[in-house]
Design a protein around this motif. Sequence first.
Motif, PDB file in Angstrom:
ATOM      1  N   LYS A  78       1.113  -1.709  -0.151  1.00  0.00           N
ATOM      2  CA  LYS A  78      -0.100  -0.338  -0.130  1.00  0.00           C
ATOM      3  C   LYS A  78       1.203   0.566   0.020  1.00  0.00           C
ATOM      4  O   LYS A  78       0.448   2.611  -0.484  1.00  0.00           O
ATOM      5  CB  LYS A  78      -1.275  -0.019   1.129  1.00  0.00           C
ATOM      6  CG  LYS A  78      -2.249   0.823   1.270  1.00  0.00           C
ATOM      7  CD  LYS A  78      -2.691   0.174   0.179  1.00  0.00           C
ATOM      8  CE  LYS A  78      -4.276   0.876   0.071  1.00  0.00           C
ATOM      9  NZ  LYS A  78      -4.744   0.295  -1.120  1.00  0.00           N
ATOM     10  N   GLY A  79       1.780   1.497   0.986  1.00  0.00           N
ATOM     11  CA  GLY A  79       3.153   2.541   0.872  1.00  0.00           C
ATOM     12  C   GLY A  79       2.773   2.553  -0.350  1.00  0.00           C
ATOM     13  O   GLY A  79       3.439   4.103  -1.301  1.00  0.00           O
ATOM     14  N   ASP A  80       4.139   1.080  -1.707  1.00  0.00           N
ATOM     15  CA  ASP A  80       4.364   1.946  -2.367  1.00  0.00           C
ATOM     16  C   ASP A  80       3.456   1.905  -3.093  1.00  0.00           C
ATOM     17  O   ASP A  80       3.671   3.420  -4.242  1.00  0.00           O
ATOM     18  CB  ASP A  80       5.149   0.520  -2.405  1.00  0.00           C
ATOM     19  CG  ASP A  80       6.663   0.073  -2.073  1.00  0.00           C
ATOM     20  OD1 ASP A  80       7.250   1.300  -0.369  1.00  0.00           O
ATOM     21  OD2 ASP A  80       6.353  -0.962  -1.465  1.00  0.00           O
ATOM     22  N   LEU A  86       5.976   2.004  -7.235  1.00  0.00           N
ATOM     23  CA  LEU A  86       5.032   0.461  -7.268  1.00  0.00           C
ATOM     24  C   LEU A  86       5.401   0.861  -9.222  1.00  0.00           C
ATOM     25  O   LEU A  86       6.097  -0.638  -9.358  1.00  0.00           O
ATOM     26  CB  LEU A  86       3.687   0.816  -7.364  1.00  0.00           C
ATOM     27  CG  LEU A  86       4.198  -0.889  -6.866  1.00  0.00           C
ATOM     28  CD1 LEU A  86       4.096  -1.988  -5.911  1.00  0.00           C
ATOM     29  CD2 LEU A  86       2.533  -1.459  -6.270  1.00  0.00           C
ATOM     30  N   GLU A  87       5.002   2.174  -9.208  1.00  0.00           N
ATOM     31  CA  GLU A  87       4.994   1.915 -10.835  1.00  0.00           C
ATOM     32  C   GLU A  87       6.392   2.063 -11.091  1.00  0.00           C
ATOM     33  O   GLU A  87       6.896   1.299 -12.131  1.00  0.00           O
ATOM     34  CB  GLU A  87       4.494   3.406 -11.305  1.00  0.00           C
ATOM     35  CG  GLU A  87       3.384   3.041 -10.938  1.00  0.00           C
ATOM     36  CD  GLU A  87       2.271   4.220 -11.956  1.00  0.00           C
ATOM     37  OE1 GLU A  87       2.985   5.322 -11.876  1.00  0.00           O
ATOM     38  OE2 GLU A  87       1.394   5.043 -11.019  1.00  0.00           O
ATOM     39  N   GLN A  88       7.568   2.352 -10.539  1.00  0.00           N
ATOM     40  CA  GLN A  88       8.878   2.238 -10.665  1.00  0.00           C
ATOM     41  C   GLN A  88       9.223   1.352 -10.478  1.00  0.00           C
ATOM     42  O   GLN A  88      10.480   0.884 -10.956  1.00  0.00           O
ATOM     43  CB  GLN A  88       9.571   3.597  -9.765  1.00  0.00           C
ATOM     44  CG  GLN A  88       9.429   4.840  -9.998  1.00  0.00           C
ATOM     45  CD  GLN A  88       9.621   5.365 -10.711  1.00  0.00           C
ATOM     46  OE1 GLN A  88      10.948   5.528 -11.231  1.00  0.00           O
ATOM     47  NE2 GLN A  88       9.106   6.163 -11.530  1.00  0.00           N
ATOM     48  N   ILE A  89       9.262   0.743  -8.920  1.00  0.00           N
ATOM     49  CA  ILE A  89      10.215  -0.222  -9.262  1.00  0.00           C
ATOM     50  C   ILE A  89       9.360  -1.593 -10.708  1.00  0.00           C
ATOM     51  O   ILE A  89      10.181  -2.583 -10.740  1.00  0.00           O
ATOM     52  CB  ILE A  89       8.681  -1.626  -7.798  1.00  0.00           C
ATOM     53  CG1 ILE A  89       9.044  -0.929  -6.225  1.00  0.00           C
ATOM     54  CG2 ILE A  89       9.227  -3.041  -8.107  1.00  0.00           C
ATOM     55  CD1 ILE A  89       8.961  -1.294  -5.318  1.00  0.00           C
ATOM     56  N   LEU A  90       8.282  -1.333 -10.809  1.00  0.00           N
ATOM     57  CA  LEU A  90       7.722  -2.133 -12.729  1.00  0.00           C
ATOM     58  C   LEU A  90       7.937  -1.707 -13.201  1.00  0.00           C
ATOM     59  O   LEU A  90       8.284  -2.710 -14.375  1.00  0.00           O
ATOM     60  CB  LEU A  90       6.251  -2.245 -12.992  1.00  0.00           C
ATOM     61  CG  LEU A  90       5.005  -2.758 -10.885  1.00  0.00           C
ATOM     62  CD1 LEU A  90       4.155  -2.438 -11.993  1.00  0.00           C
ATOM     63  CD2 LEU A  90       4.823  -4.132 -11.682  1.00  0.00           C
ATOM     64  N   LEU A  91       8.890  -0.340 -12.861  1.00  0.00           N
ATOM     65  CA  LEU A  91       9.993  -0.403 -14.239  1.00  0.00           C
ATOM     66  C   LEU A  91      11.478  -0.244 -14.829  1.00  0.00           C
ATOM     67  O   LEU A  91      12.546  -0.374 -15.355  1.00  0.00           O
ATOM     68  CB  LEU A  91       9.727   1.855 -14.203  1.00  0.00           C
ATOM     69  CG  LEU A  91       8.185   2.101 -15.115  1.00  0.00           C
ATOM     70  CD1 LEU A  91       7.670   3.086 -15.589  1.00  0.00           C
ATOM     71  CD2 LEU A  91       7.846   1.551 -16.358  1.00  0.00           C
ATOM     72  N   THR A 158      -5.333  -6.153  -4.725  1.00  0.00           N
ATOM     73  CA  THR A 158      -6.467  -5.006  -4.070  1.00  0.00           C
ATOM     74  C   THR A 158      -5.481  -3.604  -3.512  1.00  0.00           C
ATOM     75  O   THR A 158      -6.261  -3.247  -3.038  1.00  0.00           O
ATOM     76  CB  THR A 158      -6.632  -6.113  -3.172  1.00  0.00           C
ATOM     77  OG1 THR A 158      -6.127  -5.961  -1.780  1.00  0.00           O
ATOM     78  CG2 THR A 158      -8.136  -7.290  -3.159  1.00  0.00           C
ATOM     79  N   VAL A 159      -4.180  -3.818  -4.346  1.00  0.00           N
ATOM     80  CA  VAL A 159      -3.837  -2.617  -3.670  1.00  0.00           C
ATOM     81  C   VAL A 159      -4.809  -1.826  -4.118  1.00  0.00           C
ATOM     82  O   VAL A 159      -4.271   0.054  -4.000  1.00  0.00           O
ATOM     83  CB  VAL A 159      -1.775  -3.265  -4.602  1.00  0.00           C
ATOM     84  CG1 VAL A 159      -2.094  -2.696  -5.831  1.00  0.00           C
ATOM     85  CG2 VAL A 159      -1.227  -2.047  -3.203  1.00  0.00           C
ATOM     86  N   GLY A 160      -4.579  -1.472  -5.499  1.00  0.00           N
ATOM     87  CA  GLY A 160      -5.058  -0.122  -6.475  1.00  0.00           C
ATOM     88  C   GLY A 160      -6.831   0.285  -5.265  1.00  0.00           C
ATOM     89  O   GLY A 160      -7.361   1.145  -5.978  1.00  0.00           O
ATOM     90  N   LEU A 161      -7.065  -0.705  -4.696  1.00  0.00           N
ATOM     91  CA  LEU A 161      -8.779  -0.272  -4.148  1.00  0.00           C
ATOM     92  C   LEU A 161      -9.041   0.088  -3.078  1.00  0.00           C
ATOM     93  O   LEU A 161      -7.563  -0.485  -1.998  1.00  0.00           O
ATOM     94  CB  LEU A 161      -9.560  -2.447  -3.970  1.00  0.00           C
ATOM     95  CG  LEU A 161      -9.631  -2.934  -5.272  1.00  0.00           C
ATOM     96  CD1 LEU A 161     -10.130  -4.085  -5.157  1.00  0.00           C
ATOM     97  CD2 LEU A 161     -10.295  -2.398  -6.436  1.00  0.00           C
TER      98      LEU A 161
END
Length: 228
Positions: A78-80, A86-91, A158-161
């Motif tokens: 949730k914090g990321d 979290l987006e930076q982690i994926l990129l 569920t992270v985006g909810l």
Amino acid sequence: MKTLGPIELALRLLRRELTVSLRRRTELANPLFFFLIVCTLFPLGLGPSPQILAELAPGILWIVALLSVLMASDALFKGDFDDGTLEQILLSPVPLYTTVLMKTLAHWLLTGVPLTLLSPLLALMLQMPSEGLGALLLSLGCGSLMLSFIAAIGAALTVGLKRGGVLLSLLVLPLFVPVLIFGSAAVQRAVAGMDASSPLALLAALALFFLALAPFAIGGALRVSLDQ
């Protein structure tokens, strides 16, 4: 610039996750306090009978430990997600498998391991015979690792909810049931003086299975959640 090997990279990621998580000490302490308080309430509700407490102790400890791990899982990503990390982690060029593996291991080290180490004290408080303490430690050690990975899959979905906590519980609680059954069965067999090696071996094998394959599911769930 020196290129890090896979093991050194994984250790650095793990150290980073542990450092970041330790800054949120209140969130780390909540599952432990929940585990302690709920186990303490059972003797008050069931009465002081040693026989009843000893008979129910394995199931009580496992159920409360399961709920404690679930309680700490909602904030895993949730914090990321909230601060855009979290987006930076994926990129990032760092393999997503390695990143989510280290994040989940850090969650287990700071949640599952303390719960496991605290469990013998609560087991003695619940009048559980000392013969079952070894099986309790081993089963909770392997079982809490699996619970962390299962909960991480649900947390990633569920992270985006906005209110994903309830949905997270509905998703992962059915998957927790086999771990609960085998874990409590191992402790019950040890308390009864029977051989507990079979359920313990099965728990260890399942823990290795989740350790190897669950990060793929977690990474896929994170990609799905961010693409929505």
